[in-house]
Design a protein around this motif. Sequence first.
Motif, PDB file in Angstrom:
ATOM      1  N   ILE A 177       0.807  -1.155  -0.095  1.00  0.00           N
ATOM      2  CA  ILE A 177       0.019  -0.041   0.082  1.00  0.00           C
ATOM      3  C   ILE A 177       0.901   1.260  -0.207  1.00  0.00           C
ATOM      4  O   ILE A 177       0.719   2.053   1.060  1.00  0.00           O
ATOM      5  CB  ILE A 177      -0.881  -0.131   1.137  1.00  0.00           C
ATOM      6  CG1 ILE A 177      -0.235  -0.136   2.635  1.00  0.00           C
ATOM      7  CG2 ILE A 177      -2.055  -1.136   1.030  1.00  0.00           C
ATOM      8  CD1 ILE A 177      -1.098   0.254   3.705  1.00  0.00           C
ATOM      9  N   PRO A 178       1.583   1.375  -1.407  1.00  0.00           N
ATOM     10  CA  PRO A 178       2.642   2.521  -1.064  1.00  0.00           C
ATOM     11  C   PRO A 178       1.940   3.860  -1.398  1.00  0.00           C
ATOM     12  O   PRO A 178       2.641   4.965  -1.104  1.00  0.00           O
ATOM     13  CB  PRO A 178       3.597   2.226  -2.313  1.00  0.00           C
ATOM     14  CG  PRO A 178       2.633   1.500  -3.121  1.00  0.00           C
ATOM     15  CD  PRO A 178       1.757   0.581  -2.414  1.00  0.00           C
ATOM     16  N   THR A 179       0.621   3.866  -1.631  1.00  0.00           N
ATOM     17  CA  THR A 179       0.105   5.395  -1.883  1.00  0.00           C
ATOM     18  C   THR A 179      -1.546   5.156  -1.397  1.00  0.00           C
ATOM     19  O   THR A 179      -1.850   4.167  -1.413  1.00  0.00           O
ATOM     20  CB  THR A 179      -0.159   5.475  -3.332  1.00  0.00           C
ATOM     21  OG1 THR A 179      -0.987   4.353  -3.877  1.00  0.00           O
ATOM     22  CG2 THR A 179       1.182   5.234  -4.215  1.00  0.00           C
ATOM     23  N   PRO A 180      -2.017   6.440  -1.258  1.00  0.00           N
ATOM     24  CA  PRO A 180      -3.432   6.608  -0.727  1.00  0.00           C
ATOM     25  C   PRO A 180      -4.437   5.693  -1.539  1.00  0.00           C
ATOM     26  O   PRO A 180      -5.346   4.980  -1.162  1.00  0.00           O
ATOM     27  CB  PRO A 180      -3.657   8.028  -0.473  1.00  0.00           C
ATOM     28  CG  PRO A 180      -2.294   8.790  -0.521  1.00  0.00           C
ATOM     29  CD  PRO A 180      -1.594   7.637  -1.386  1.00  0.00           C
ATOM     30  N   GLY A 181      -4.092   5.889  -2.857  1.00  0.00           N
ATOM     31  CA  GLY A 181      -5.108   5.180  -3.585  1.00  0.00           C
ATOM     32  C   GLY A 181      -4.880   3.569  -3.511  1.00  0.00           C
ATOM     33  O   GLY A 181      -6.011   2.871  -3.775  1.00  0.00           O
ATOM     34  N   ARG A 182      -3.741   3.072  -3.314  1.00  0.00           N
ATOM     35  CA  ARG A 182      -3.638   1.696  -3.011  1.00  0.00           C
ATOM     36  C   ARG A 182      -4.035   1.151  -1.677  1.00  0.00           C
ATOM     37  O   ARG A 182      -4.723   0.162  -1.760  1.00  0.00           O
ATOM     38  CB  ARG A 182      -2.059   1.335  -3.044  1.00  0.00           C
ATOM     39  CG  ARG A 182      -1.736  -0.291  -3.329  1.00  0.00           C
ATOM     40  CD  ARG A 182      -2.027  -0.727  -4.492  1.00  0.00           C
ATOM     41  NE  ARG A 182      -1.718  -1.964  -4.469  1.00  0.00           N
ATOM     42  CZ  ARG A 182      -1.969  -3.002  -5.176  1.00  0.00           C
ATOM     43  NH1 ARG A 182      -3.124  -2.755  -6.102  1.00  0.00           N
ATOM     44  NH2 ARG A 182      -1.431  -4.199  -5.350  1.00  0.00           N
ATOM     45  N   LEU A 183      -4.251   2.057  -0.825  1.00  0.00           N
ATOM     46  CA  LEU A 183      -4.872   1.832   0.331  1.00  0.00           C
ATOM     47  C   LEU A 183      -6.426   1.760  -0.058  1.00  0.00           C
ATOM     48  O   LEU A 183      -7.123   0.795   0.667  1.00  0.00           O
ATOM     49  CB  LEU A 183      -4.601   2.779   1.576  1.00  0.00           C
ATOM     50  CG  LEU A 183      -5.718   2.370   2.800  1.00  0.00           C
ATOM     51  CD1 LEU A 183      -5.299   1.342   3.370  1.00  0.00           C
ATOM     52  CD2 LEU A 183      -5.213   3.876   3.531  1.00  0.00           C
ATOM     53  N   ALA A 184      -7.138   2.359  -0.658  1.00  0.00           N
ATOM     54  CA  ALA A 184      -8.336   2.409  -0.985  1.00  0.00           C
ATOM     55  C   ALA A 184      -8.726   1.119  -1.540  1.00  0.00           C
ATOM     56  O   ALA A 184      -9.695   0.697  -1.480  1.00  0.00           O
ATOM     57  CB  ALA A 184      -8.723   3.737  -1.916  1.00  0.00           C
ATOM     58  N   ASP A 185      -7.834   0.852  -2.613  1.00  0.00           N
ATOM     59  CA  ASP A 185      -7.743  -0.503  -3.293  1.00  0.00           C
ATOM     60  C   ASP A 185      -7.863  -1.702  -2.385  1.00  0.00           C
ATOM     61  O   ASP A 185      -8.733  -2.414  -2.479  1.00  0.00           O
ATOM     62  CB  ASP A 185      -6.706  -0.856  -4.371  1.00  0.00           C
ATOM     63  CG  ASP A 185      -6.844   0.141  -5.495  1.00  0.00           C
ATOM     64  OD1 ASP A 185      -7.820   0.757  -5.690  1.00  0.00           O
ATOM     65  OD2 ASP A 185      -5.646   0.201  -6.064  1.00  0.00           O
ATOM     66  N   TRP A 186      -7.134  -1.685  -1.374  1.00  0.00           N
ATOM     67  CA  TRP A 186      -7.009  -2.666  -0.149  1.00  0.00           C
ATOM     68  C   TRP A 186      -8.343  -2.794   0.473  1.00  0.00           C
ATOM     69  O   TRP A 186      -8.823  -3.694   0.700  1.00  0.00           O
ATOM     70  CB  TRP A 186      -5.751  -2.629   0.476  1.00  0.00           C
ATOM     71  CG  TRP A 186      -5.582  -3.824   1.365  1.00  0.00           C
ATOM     72  CD1 TRP A 186      -4.814  -5.077   0.996  1.00  0.00           C
ATOM     73  CD2 TRP A 186      -6.211  -4.013   2.463  1.00  0.00           C
ATOM     74  NE1 TRP A 186      -4.944  -6.124   1.937  1.00  0.00           N
ATOM     75  CE2 TRP A 186      -6.054  -5.539   2.820  1.00  0.00           C
ATOM     76  CE3 TRP A 186      -7.076  -3.501   3.424  1.00  0.00           C
ATOM     77  CZ2 TRP A 186      -6.405  -6.065   4.303  1.00  0.00           C
ATOM     78  CZ3 TRP A 186      -7.652  -4.107   4.692  1.00  0.00           C
ATOM     79  CH2 TRP A 186      -7.193  -5.299   5.014  1.00  0.00           C
ATOM     80  N   LEU A 187      -8.555  -1.731   1.033  1.00  0.00           N
ATOM     81  CA  LEU A 187     -10.014  -1.671   1.616  1.00  0.00           C
ATOM     82  C   LEU A 187     -11.149  -2.148   0.824  1.00  0.00           C
ATOM     83  O   LEU A 187     -11.931  -2.755   1.355  1.00  0.00           O
ATOM     84  CB  LEU A 187     -10.196  -0.050   2.230  1.00  0.00           C
ATOM     85  CG  LEU A 187      -9.092   0.528   3.101  1.00  0.00           C
ATOM     86  CD1 LEU A 187      -9.550   1.945   3.460  1.00  0.00           C
ATOM     87  CD2 LEU A 187      -9.253  -0.419   4.472  1.00  0.00           C
ATOM     88  N   ALA A 188     -11.225  -1.615  -0.419  1.00  0.00           N
ATOM     89  CA  ALA A 188     -12.240  -2.165  -1.200  1.00  0.00           C
ATOM     90  C   ALA A 188     -12.370  -3.500  -1.496  1.00  0.00           C
ATOM     91  O   ALA A 188     -13.438  -4.480  -1.258  1.00  0.00           O
ATOM     92  CB  ALA A 188     -12.058  -1.521  -2.649  1.00  0.00           C
ATOM     93  N   VAL A 189     -11.109  -4.409  -1.545  1.00  0.00           N
ATOM     94  CA  VAL A 189     -11.255  -5.923  -1.773  1.00  0.00           C
ATOM     95  C   VAL A 189     -11.263  -6.385  -0.497  1.00  0.00           C
ATOM     96  O   VAL A 189     -11.705  -7.682  -0.518  1.00  0.00           O
ATOM     97  CB  VAL A 189      -9.974  -6.298  -2.517  1.00  0.00           C
ATOM     98  CG1 VAL A 189      -9.733  -5.739  -4.085  1.00  0.00           C
ATOM     99  CG2 VAL A 189      -8.615  -6.174  -1.850  1.00  0.00           C
ATOM    100  N   SER A 190     -11.032  -5.876   0.604  1.00  0.00           N
ATOM    101  CA  SER A 190     -11.360  -6.427   1.874  1.00  0.00           C
ATOM    102  C   SER A 190     -12.918  -6.200   2.448  1.00  0.00           C
ATOM    103  O   SER A 190     -13.328  -6.197   3.568  1.00  0.00           O
ATOM    104  CB  SER A 190     -10.491  -5.918   2.833  1.00  0.00           C
ATOM    105  OG  SER A 190      -9.069  -6.249   2.438  1.00  0.00           O
ATOM    106  N   GLY A 191     -13.844  -5.584   1.315  1.00  0.00           N
ATOM    107  CA  GLY A 191     -15.105  -5.388   1.882  1.00  0.00           C
ATOM    108  C   GLY A 191     -15.184  -4.028   2.640  1.00  0.00           C
ATOM    109  O   GLY A 191     -16.465  -3.762   3.119  1.00  0.00           O
ATOM    110  N   LEU A 192     -14.489  -3.158   2.643  1.00  0.00           N
ATOM    111  CA  LEU A 192     -14.560  -1.686   3.405  1.00  0.00           C
ATOM    112  C   LEU A 192     -14.156  -0.729   2.251  1.00  0.00           C
ATOM    113  O   LEU A 192     -13.636   0.340   2.521  1.00  0.00           O
ATOM    114  CB  LEU A 192     -13.473  -1.791   4.356  1.00  0.00           C
ATOM    115  CG  LEU A 192     -13.517  -2.881   5.393  1.00  0.00           C
ATOM    116  CD1 LEU A 192     -12.174  -2.833   6.285  1.00  0.00           C
ATOM    117  CD2 LEU A 192     -14.767  -2.734   6.405  1.00  0.00           C
ATOM    118  N   ALA A 193     -15.036  -0.647   1.539  1.00  0.00           N
ATOM    119  CA  ALA A 193     -14.825   0.450   0.189  1.00  0.00           C
ATOM    120  C   ALA A 193     -14.930   1.962   0.654  1.00  0.00           C
ATOM    121  O   ALA A 193     -15.895   2.066   1.495  1.00  0.00           O
ATOM    122  CB  ALA A 193     -15.895   0.142  -0.768  1.00  0.00           C
ATOM    123  N   VAL A 194     -13.894   2.610   0.374  1.00  0.00           N
ATOM    124  CA  VAL A 194     -13.911   4.059   0.648  1.00  0.00           C
ATOM    125  C   VAL A 194     -13.727   4.926  -0.769  1.00  0.00           C
ATOM    126  O   VAL A 194     -13.282   4.175  -1.643  1.00  0.00           O
ATOM    127  CB  VAL A 194     -12.967   4.684   1.506  1.00  0.00           C
ATOM    128  CG1 VAL A 194     -13.178   3.889   2.911  1.00  0.00           C
ATOM    129  CG2 VAL A 194     -11.442   4.257   1.263  1.00  0.00           C
TER     130      VAL A 194
END
Length: 191
Positions: free
Chosen positions: A33-50
């Motif tokens: 998760i090197p970027t804020p966008g990548r954190l958003a991607d991880w949260l989305a695939v984990s069922g916590l979409a922002v």
Amino acid sequence: MSPRFPDFRLGKVLATSFTGTLSERHGDPVERIPTPGRLADWLAVSGLAVASCTTAQLDRARELREAIHAAATAAARQDPLPAAAVRVINDFSTRGGAAAVLTPENDRQWRLRSASAVDDALGVIAADAIGVLAGERDGRLALCASPTCRAAFFDTSQSRSRRWCDMGTCGNREKKARYLAGRRADAAAGT
């Protein structure tokens, strides 16, 4: 997912999957998760979409990730949990305002207050870590046997003797290294 970023390593336990966003901690670290966008991607695939994440939110997420990793590592070693890590996990858990909802398919999902509620998502992760660390689940915390990885993972195997955080990466890499070392030894011995 963008090909310029390493794949996510998603497990069945949210908290330990989150700590896996930094892998190979004792080798050449891989930041997933090197970027804020990548954190958003991880949260989305984990069922916590922002909708999006900021740099400050990414920094807070990494703070939580490291606190969970420190606490899970201590628990796996049967050491006392680090007080600073416990404080961070508790702070994130109480800061979030997500609610669990039941789907028509009998699944639990998390409903965040809004699409921009990164703190809600991090609160869900912290609450999951609390459940794992408090022993509320059937399984045990363990550390990957790979000397370069040492990721904390939640072992739910029947024998509770799993050695690798991920058989497809660490397990295969370690087994291949042992096999090649054996072949080299055989070649050196002339067999």
